[in-house]
Write a protein that holds these residues in place. Sequence first.
Motif, PDB file in Angstrom:
ATOM      1  N   TRP A 187      -4.778   6.908  -1.764  1.00  0.00           N
ATOM      2  CA  TRP A 187      -4.365   5.611  -1.267  1.00  0.00           C
ATOM      3  C   TRP A 187      -4.276   4.657  -2.449  1.00  0.00           C
ATOM      4  O   TRP A 187      -5.194   4.577  -3.268  1.00  0.00           O
ATOM      5  N   MET A 217      -5.021  13.574  -0.916  1.00  0.00           N
ATOM      6  CA  MET A 217      -4.481  12.326  -0.361  1.00  0.00           C
ATOM      7  C   MET A 217      -5.024  11.190  -1.214  1.00  0.00           C
ATOM      8  O   MET A 217      -6.230  11.117  -1.457  1.00  0.00           O
ATOM      9  N   ILE A 242       0.454   5.611   0.413  1.00  0.00           N
ATOM     10  CA  ILE A 242      -0.393   6.767   0.677  1.00  0.00           C
ATOM     11  C   ILE A 242       0.410   7.977   0.230  1.00  0.00           C
ATOM     12  O   ILE A 242       1.498   8.229   0.745  1.00  0.00           O
ATOM     13  N   GLU A 253       0.843  -1.189   0.000  1.00  0.00           N
ATOM     14  CA  GLU A 253       0.000   0.000   0.000  1.00  0.00           C
ATOM     15  C   GLU A 253       0.880   1.241   0.000  1.00  0.00           C
ATOM     16  O   GLU A 253       1.929   1.266   0.634  1.00  0.00           O
TER      17      GLU A 253
END
Length: 58
Positions: A53, A51, A13, A11
């Motif tokens: 993800w 932002m 961010i 992942e």
Amino acid sequence: MAAALLPELDELIVKSYPVVAGAGVPVFAGEFDPTRFRVTAREEFPSGVLMTWFEAVR
């Protein structure tokens, strides 16, 4: 260090700003090896900050 860990990431961010300020610093330095990620969420704030993800596509 991030380039060395890239194969282990599942992942990301990423926080981005609506400003251009110089040449910047690369997120991943070293040998180029494309790695696919898909957007899982995105949020924009009143200041224009974004932002995002990402999830690794395996």
